[in-house]
Design a protein around this motif. Structure first.
Motif, mmCIF file in Angstrom:
data_model
loop_
_atom_site.group_PDB
_atom_site.id
_atom_site.type_symbol
_atom_site.label_atom_id
_atom_site.label_comp_id
_atom_site.label_asym_id
_atom_site.label_seq_id
_atom_site.Cartn_x
_atom_site.Cartn_y
_atom_site.Cartn_z
ATOM 1 N N GLU A 177 0.836 -1.207 0.000
ATOM 2 C CA GLU A 177 0.000 0.000 0.000
ATOM 3 C C GLU A 177 0.868 1.254 0.000
ATOM 4 O O GLU A 177 1.682 1.452 0.881
ATOM 5 C CB GLU A 177 -0.880 -0.017 1.249
ATOM 6 N N THR A 178 0.672 2.118 -0.993
ATOM 7 C CA THR A 178 1.320 3.418 -0.932
ATOM 8 C C THR A 178 0.287 4.347 -0.350
ATOM 9 O O THR A 178 -0.705 4.631 -0.980
ATOM 10 C CB THR A 178 1.699 3.922 -2.332
ATOM 11 N N SER A 179 0.452 4.752 0.869
ATOM 12 C CA SER A 179 -0.557 5.636 1.443
ATOM 13 C C SER A 179 -0.542 6.908 0.628
ATOM 14 O O SER A 179 0.365 7.722 0.701
ATOM 15 C CB SER A 179 -0.262 5.935 2.900
ATOM 16 N N ALA A 180 -1.565 7.005 -0.229
ATOM 17 C CA ALA A 180 -1.641 8.082 -1.197
ATOM 18 C C ALA A 180 -1.445 9.420 -0.525
ATOM 19 O O ALA A 180 -0.820 10.319 -1.064
ATOM 20 C CB ALA A 180 -2.994 8.013 -1.860
ATOM 21 N N HIS A 181 -1.953 9.511 0.683
ATOM 22 C CA HIS A 181 -1.954 10.793 1.350
ATOM 23 C C HIS A 181 -0.555 11.308 1.676
ATOM 24 O O HIS A 181 -0.337 12.509 1.730
ATOM 25 C CB HIS A 181 -2.792 10.702 2.619
ATOM 26 N N ARG B 14 -9.403 0.593 -6.429
ATOM 27 C CA ARG B 14 -8.174 -0.020 -6.945
ATOM 28 C C ARG B 14 -7.219 1.049 -7.501
ATOM 29 O O ARG B 14 -6.006 0.856 -7.558
ATOM 30 C CB ARG B 14 -8.598 -0.986 -8.069
ATOM 31 N N PHE B 15 -7.813 2.155 -7.946
ATOM 32 C CA PHE B 15 -7.009 3.219 -8.566
ATOM 33 C C PHE B 15 -6.816 4.396 -7.622
ATOM 34 O O PHE B 15 -6.714 5.545 -8.037
ATOM 35 C CB PHE B 15 -7.704 3.682 -9.854
ATOM 36 N N ARG B 16 -6.774 4.109 -6.308
ATOM 37 C CA ARG B 16 -6.868 5.201 -5.342
ATOM 38 C C ARG B 16 -5.706 6.177 -5.361
ATOM 39 O O ARG B 16 -5.830 7.276 -4.849
ATOM 40 C CB ARG B 16 -7.114 4.669 -3.933
ATOM 41 N N GLU B 17 -4.581 5.821 -5.959
ATOM 42 C CA GLU B 17 -3.489 6.801 -6.078
ATOM 43 C C GLU B 17 -3.928 8.001 -6.917
ATOM 44 O O GLU B 17 -3.350 9.069 -6.808
ATOM 45 C CB GLU B 17 -2.250 6.156 -6.704
ATOM 46 N N LEU B 18 -4.942 7.809 -7.768
ATOM 47 C CA LEU B 18 -5.434 8.941 -8.554
ATOM 48 C C LEU B 18 -6.650 9.604 -7.916
ATOM 49 O O LEU B 18 -7.226 10.532 -8.484
ATOM 50 C CB LEU B 18 -5.754 8.522 -10.004
ATOM 51 N N LEU B 19 -7.040 9.121 -6.736
ATOM 52 C CA LEU B 19 -8.122 9.776 -5.983
ATOM 53 C C LEU B 19 -7.684 9.915 -4.532
ATOM 54 O O LEU B 19 -8.360 9.432 -3.630
ATOM 55 C CB LEU B 19 -9.434 8.976 -6.036
ATOM 56 N N PRO B 20 -6.559 10.559 -4.326
ATOM 57 C CA PRO B 20 -5.952 10.470 -2.993
ATOM 58 C C PRO B 20 -6.523 11.445 -1.967
ATOM 59 O O PRO B 20 -5.818 11.876 -1.069
ATOM 60 C CB PRO B 20 -4.482 10.788 -3.289
#
Ligand code: F0G
Length: 450
Positions: free
Chosen positions: A5-9, A79-85
């Motif tokens: 997990e890359t914590s998008a935040h 699944r694409f949460r890096e683009l909805l961070p």
């Protein structure tokens, strides 16, 4: 959370930003805003995408999540949460396993349009049968983050069905405002079943939209129409997932029906951000198709003055999903057209009805608004705008079963549009009539020449 997990935040900062040139005011994402307090402009959820994650790493991460056991990973949105961070704590994310919708090759539809090949991305295969689920996953999640207890929307049907389901999952109250008598039964049935309060307004969708916006300013209701920028974040994933399914090779054209113009706006934003993150090899062109009885955005596109959209006082189309005279997101949609060298087309009731039957003949099927795509492609190919060997993906926005009355009406030759004292009769050019026969084997053999 998966181990990789890359914590998008940690990597991106998120904020709200006014889209109006010269304003571009910024606000915290924790504020409950639907438009810019400074100038009234539409708001984007904006990100500072200075990412240390490479495009290849992102692609690998998205792919790996498909085999994860976690609901959030299997969601075709999260699944694409890096683009909805914008979600700091992903345990807050609401999901009904939305997205993950198929792309179908459609040879008969391609033939009909004059294309060598054509693919449909079928958003009607979502949990409530329309693309709205991708947006409600993120919109209702933000409602939860903001501790809203009641959500609201105006709707031609699909938004209400989807919001009702996601609000039920999040244990929130849902209030949907629909134009009385103008919502397909499949959609109304869903909103009722999922427990939303359904308020039938004696007026149009545009009336319902105006009223619910005012209510959201004056009360605690959290507005979940696509003017809410968090809705559009989820709908971006339609394009991201499409690109993944195409092996990250962009098509020449992405074609989408236009009503309130939220989806078109989300697609534009997705393409813009994917380009920034090196997830696009080339920039696809967007084609937005409207029904000619509800085509204010088409008229804006062809006019020399694109500074103000002229709303239709009364919009008319049997594709009730896009029966909208005053689309709220037109400025974002125009931006999407500008970013993608896009194009806007309009199609008649007859063209929509015939295109829908042709899509059915590929074994796919969709609701009327979705079929505007094929009708529009056919026009654009005939006009030489789309070349016959271009790669084209059209987005089917809603499921065939949403509006069975329309389909039965077409195939039995009884589909008519009554508007302003005139009646338009839709020719059943590709009719497949049911055959009635006595309950006798012999009669059936005679009838079918068996
Ligand atoms: N197709 C379908 C099936 C829809 O339900 C809608 C919009 C559209 C296309 C147009 O999308 O508004 O983003 O341009 N339905 C909304 C609703 C308005 O209330 O369900 P858009």
């Amino acid at each position: 959370m998966s181990t990789n997990e890359t914590s998008a935040h940690d990597k991106f900062s998120s904020f709200l930003r006014c889209i109006e040139e010269g304003c571009e005011a910024q606000y915290s994402i924790d504020q409950r805003l639907y438009s810019c307090p400074e100038c009234g402009g539409l708001l984007d959820v904006a990100y500072d995408f200075e990412s240390s994650v490479s495009a290849d790493e992102l692609k690998a991460l998205f792919k790996s999540r498909k085999t994860s056991d976690l609901d959030i990973d299997r969601s075709g949105v999260w699944r694409f949460r890096e683009l909805l961070p914008f979600v700091a704590d992903t345990s807050q994310a609401i999901t009904l396993a939305e997205g993950n919708t198929p792309i179908y090759a459609a040879p008969r539809s391609a033939d009909y349009a004059g294309l060598a090949s054509l693919r449909f991305k079928h958003q009607g295969m979502n949990p409530t049968g329309s693309f709205k689920d991708d947006g409600m996953a993120t919109g209702v999640t933000q409602a939860r983050v903001l501790r809203a207890t009641a959500v609201a929307c105006a709707s031609t049907g699909n938004t209400s069905a989807s919001m009702a389901a996601y609000a039920a999952r999040a244990r929130m109250r849902a209030f949907v405002f629909v134009p009385a008598g103008q919502v397909a039964f499949g959609k109304l049935a869903q909103a009722l079943e999922y427990g939303a309060s359904v308020i039938e307004i004696e007026g149009s969708f545009d009336d319902a939209m105006r009223i619910v916006r005012e209510l959201a300013e004056e009360t605690d209701l959290y507005l979940l129409n696509s003017i809410n920028p968090f809705r559009l974040e989820g709908q971006k994933t339609i394009v991201i997932e499409m690109m993944e399914q195409l092996g990250w090779r962009a098509p020449d054209w992405i074609v989408v029906p236009g009503g309130n113009l939220g989806n078109s706006s989300a697609f534009g934003k997705a393409l813009h951000e994917m380009a920034r993150l090196n997830l696009l090899d080339l920039r696809p062109r967007l084609a937005i198709i409207q029904a000619s009885g509800a085509a204010p955005f088409y008229e804006l596109f062809v006019s020399t003055d694109r500074t103000a959209l002229k709303p239709y006082a009364s919009a008319a189309t049997l594709a009730t999903a896009i029966r909208i005279g005053n689309p709220i997101s037109w400025k974002k949609a125009l931006r999407a057209i500008d970013w993608t060298r896009g194009i806007v087309e309009r199609v008649t009731e007859q063209e929509i009805a015939d295109a829908k039957a042709v899509i059915g003949s590929d074994g796919i099927g969709c609701e009327p608004a979705s079929a505007a795509t094929l009708a529009g492609i056919r026009r654009l190919v005939a006009a030489g705008e789309i070349r016959s060997d271009d790669t084209v993906v059209a987005v089917l926005t809603g499921n065939l079963l949403k509006d069975p009355d329309y389909t039965i009406g077409y195939h039995t030759g009884s589909l008519t549009l009554d508007e302003g004292g005139t009646r338009t009769v839709i020719e059943a050019s590709f009719a497949n009539r049911p055959l009635r026969v006595a309950a006798s084997k012999d009669a059936i053999k005679r009838l079918l020449n068996l």
